[in-house]
Design a protein around this motif. Structure first.
Motif, PDB file in Angstrom:
ATOM      1  N   PRO A 163      -3.908  11.454   3.209  1.00 28.39           N
ATOM      2  CA  PRO A 163      -3.045  11.415   2.128  1.00 28.39           C
ATOM      3  C   PRO A 163      -1.431  11.312   3.107  1.00 28.39           C
ATOM      4  N   ARG A 164      -1.127  12.151   3.951  1.00 27.37           N
ATOM      5  CA  ARG A 164       0.179  12.148   4.414  1.00 27.37           C
ATOM      6  C   ARG A 164       0.341  10.796   5.250  1.00 27.37           C
ATOM      7  N   GLY A 165      -0.791  10.422   5.984  1.00 22.69           N
ATOM      8  CA  GLY A 165      -0.474   8.748   6.414  1.00 22.69           C
ATOM      9  C   GLY A 165      -0.467   7.792   5.642  1.00 22.69           C
ATOM     10  N   ARG A 166      -1.078   7.849   4.350  1.00 24.38           N
ATOM     11  CA  ARG A 166      -1.097   6.729   3.404  1.00 24.38           C
ATOM     12  C   ARG A 166       0.506   6.975   2.757  1.00 24.38           C
ATOM     13  N   ILE A 167       1.053   8.170   2.547  1.00 23.85           N
ATOM     14  CA  ILE A 167       2.481   8.314   2.187  1.00 23.85           C
ATOM     15  C   ILE A 167       3.498   7.546   2.868  1.00 23.85           C
ATOM     16  N   TYR A 168       3.119   7.851   4.276  1.00 24.30           N
ATOM     17  CA  TYR A 168       4.046   7.155   5.209  1.00 24.30           C
ATOM     18  C   TYR A 168       3.951   5.469   5.194  1.00 24.30           C
ATOM     19  N   LEU A 169       2.836   5.141   4.918  1.00 25.16           N
ATOM     20  CA  LEU A 169       2.632   3.571   4.769  1.00 25.16           C
ATOM     21  C   LEU A 169       3.262   3.208   3.348  1.00 25.16           C
ATOM     22  N   MET A 170       3.003   3.969   2.393  1.00 21.70           N
ATOM     23  CA  MET A 170       3.617   3.482   0.836  1.00 21.70           C
ATOM     24  C   MET A 170       5.202   3.472   1.112  1.00 21.70           C
ATOM     25  N   LYS A 171       5.759   4.714   1.687  1.00 16.97           N
ATOM     26  CA  LYS A 171       7.319   4.705   1.898  1.00 16.97           C
ATOM     27  C   LYS A 171       7.799   3.673   2.701  1.00 16.97           C
ATOM     28  N   GLU A 172       6.985   3.373   3.987  1.00 18.90           N
ATOM     29  CA  GLU A 172       7.564   1.939   4.391  1.00 18.90           C
ATOM     30  C   GLU A 172       7.660   0.785   3.799  1.00 18.90           C
ATOM     31  N   MET A 173       6.461   0.576   2.827  1.00 16.79           N
ATOM     32  CA  MET A 173       6.461  -0.613   2.128  1.00 16.79           C
ATOM     33  C   MET A 173       7.467  -0.709   0.918  1.00 16.79           C
ATOM     34  N   PHE A 174       7.558   0.433   0.267  1.00 17.97           N
ATOM     35  CA  PHE A 174       8.486   0.241  -0.832  1.00 17.97           C
ATOM     36  C   PHE A 174      10.034   0.371  -0.637  1.00 17.97           C
ATOM     37  N   GLU A 175      10.383   1.172   0.780  1.00 18.26           N
ATOM     38  CA  GLU A 175      11.523   1.124   1.003  1.00 18.26           C
ATOM     39  C   GLU A 175      12.091  -0.066   1.509  1.00 18.26           C
ATOM     40  N   HIS A 176      11.205  -1.039   2.182  1.00 16.57           N
ATOM     41  CA  HIS A 176      11.791  -2.338   2.601  1.00 16.57           C
ATOM     42  C   HIS A 176      11.356  -3.313   1.788  1.00 16.57           C
ATOM     43  N   ASP A 177      10.784  -3.070   0.574  1.00 11.48           N
ATOM     44  CA  ASP A 177      10.482  -4.052  -0.653  1.00 11.48           C
ATOM     45  C   ASP A 177       9.628  -5.006  -0.144  1.00 11.48           C
ATOM     46  N   ARG A 178       8.561  -4.538   0.569  1.00 11.47           N
ATOM     47  CA  ARG A 178       7.682  -5.887   1.092  1.00 11.47           C
ATOM     48  C   ARG A 178       6.353  -5.863   0.393  1.00 11.47           C
ATOM     49  N   PRO A 179       6.013  -7.216   0.395  1.00 13.76           N
ATOM     50  CA  PRO A 179       4.622  -7.160  -0.231  1.00 13.76           C
ATOM     51  C   PRO A 179       3.385  -6.393   0.577  1.00 13.76           C
ATOM     52  N   ALA A 180       2.375  -5.868   0.038  1.00 13.32           N
ATOM     53  CA  ALA A 180       1.489  -5.122   0.591  1.00 13.32           C
ATOM     54  C   ALA A 180       0.870  -5.830   1.978  1.00 13.32           C
ATOM     55  N   SER A 181       0.808  -5.268   2.936  1.00 20.06           N
ATOM     56  CA  SER A 181       0.017  -5.655   4.151  1.00 20.06           C
ATOM     57  C   SER A 181      -1.418  -5.533   4.176  1.00 20.06           C
ATOM     58  N   PRO A 182      -2.124  -6.315   4.882  1.00 19.07           N
ATOM     59  CA  PRO A 182      -3.687  -5.909   5.244  1.00 19.07           C
ATOM     60  C   PRO A 182      -3.918  -4.467   5.244  1.00 19.07           C
ATOM     61  N   GLU A 183      -3.008  -3.877   6.240  1.00 22.03           N
ATOM     62  CA  GLU A 183      -3.244  -2.399   6.583  1.00 22.03           C
ATOM     63  C   GLU A 183      -3.017  -1.506   5.687  1.00 22.03           C
ATOM     64  N   TYR A 197       0.685  12.930  -5.695  1.00 25.91           N
ATOM     65  CA  TYR A 197      -0.008  11.934  -5.128  1.00 25.91           C
ATOM     66  C   TYR A 197      -0.774  11.019  -5.762  1.00 25.91           C
ATOM     67  N   MET A 198      -1.108  11.479  -7.191  1.00 24.31           N
ATOM     68  CA  MET A 198      -2.011  10.682  -8.182  1.00 24.31           C
ATOM     69  C   MET A 198      -1.212   9.533  -8.379  1.00 24.31           C
ATOM     70  N   HIS A 199       0.067   9.761  -8.961  1.00 26.45           N
ATOM     71  CA  HIS A 199       0.914   8.532  -9.596  1.00 26.45           C
ATOM     72  C   HIS A 199       1.502   7.773  -8.427  1.00 26.45           C
ATOM     73  N   LEU A 200       1.734   8.471  -7.450  1.00 25.71           N
ATOM     74  CA  LEU A 200       2.018   7.417  -6.188  1.00 25.71           C
ATOM     75  C   LEU A 200       1.049   6.525  -5.690  1.00 25.71           C
ATOM     76  N   VAL A 201      -0.137   6.778  -5.469  1.00 25.83           N
ATOM     77  CA  VAL A 201      -1.222   5.860  -5.329  1.00 25.83           C
ATOM     78  C   VAL A 201      -1.498   4.982  -6.611  1.00 25.83           C
ATOM     79  N   ASP A 202      -1.115   5.377  -7.799  1.00 24.03           N
ATOM     80  CA  ASP A 202      -1.395   4.266  -8.786  1.00 24.03           C
ATOM     81  C   ASP A 202      -0.325   3.242  -8.711  1.00 24.03           C
ATOM     82  N   TYR A 203       0.974   3.555  -8.433  1.00 28.60           N
ATOM     83  CA  TYR A 203       2.095   2.731  -8.456  1.00 28.60           C
ATOM     84  C   TYR A 203       1.768   1.811  -7.086  1.00 28.60           C
ATOM     85  N   THR A 204       1.242   2.455  -5.991  1.00 27.45           N
ATOM     86  CA  THR A 204       1.085   1.500  -5.141  1.00 27.45           C
ATOM     87  C   THR A 204      -0.232   0.633  -5.311  1.00 27.45           C
ATOM     88  N   ARG A 205      -1.178   0.865  -5.862  1.00 23.66           N
ATOM     89  CA  ARG A 205      -2.266  -0.104  -6.097  1.00 23.66           C
ATOM     90  C   ARG A 205      -1.683  -1.268  -7.136  1.00 23.66           C
TER      91      ARG A 205
END
Length: 272
Positions: free
Chosen positions: A48-68, A92-100
């Protein structure tokens, strides 16, 4: 966790909610001990911690979802064990929902992966289609080896999981009410489910029999269908909202009839 969203980004209600959730994380790592994918794979990005870092990086930079991001978020089981050990109460439940949802909107998947996901979304939530698919799967099972060699490993795995025997039907499928023969003490609504009533109808039958013995009438609402959880966890928000709207309509205007978790979800996904 420190975030760096711009004022413009925070005007988006979803990003504002993401920012609020991210800020609660303190990097403690307690979640890693209860995350099954991290325990199995040992990859920080599958915690979860690692995924949160990936989500943070993606949302902060307003990037499309990368394959990683797609790969490691797809591996999340949404078991939410991490939330039981998080001392900071990270949602985490709603955070991963937004990410998906973001992955579904911006990510790119290969043809075989899109095909497998589309088949799941088009078949599993619909009992009649699912029942037919399981019967047809027995005819195709001898060709699973060919499918694997062609690269359709997900389809091959699904075919291998299909039951070999004949599927039995439920004793009571509804809609209607299974009335108790004893003195009526209570009345409950049974969520027949979509996949369960095909794969394990005996579970619902046993539940009805047990409740009836205790003086409880069991109602199966007409047209309830799938609650939308499967497509929701695939990031298909529009499909999930449509299914949930039909699900709510089956219970009339009384939202209090919905189970607590579904009532909260209904409020979240169908209202501003």
């Amino acid at each position: 966790m420190q975030t760096s969203f711009t004022a413009k980004q925070l005007k988006n209600p979803r990003i504002a909610e993401v920012d609020k959730i991210l800020r609660r994380c303190v990097h403690c790592g307690f979640c890693t001990a209860t995350c099954p994918t991290y325990v199995l794979l040992g990859d920080e990005r599958d915690s979860p911690r690692g995924r949160i870092y990936l989500m943070k990086e993606m949302f902060e930079h307003d990037r499309p979802a990368s394959p990683e991001v797609q790969r490691h978020v797809d591996r999340c089981l949404s078991c939410l064990s991490c939330m039981t050990t998080c001392p900071s109460g990270v949602d985490y439940m709603h955070l991963v929902d937004y990410t998906r949802a973001h992955i579904e909107e911006t990510g790119k998947r290969g043809f075989r992966e899109r095909l497998a996901r589309s088949l799941l979304a088009a078949i599993l939530p619909y009992p009649d289609r699912f029942r037919f698919a399981l019967r047809a799967a027995r005819l195709v099972q001898p060709f699973t080896g060919i499918l694997r060699r062609l690269g359709f490993k997900e389809l091959a795995a699904m075919l291998e999981l299909a039951p070999a025997g004949l599927l039995r039907g439920a004793d009571f499928t509804g809609p209607g009410t299974a009335a108790t023969r004893a003195e009526r003490r209570r009345r409950v609504i049974l969520l027949a489910g979509c996949a369960q009533q095909v794969l394990r109808p005996e579970i619902n039958d046993a539940t009805i029999r047990l409740l009836a013995r205790r003086g409880v009438d069991v109602e199966v609402a007409p047209g309830a269908g799938c609650c939308g959880a499967l497509v929701h966890h695939m990031g298909r928000e529009a499909d999930a909202i449509a299914m949930l709207a039909a699900y709510r309509a089956a219970f009339g205007d009384d939202e209090q009839k919905l189970p607590g978790d579904l009532r909260l979800w209904a409020m979240r996904v169908t209202r501003p």
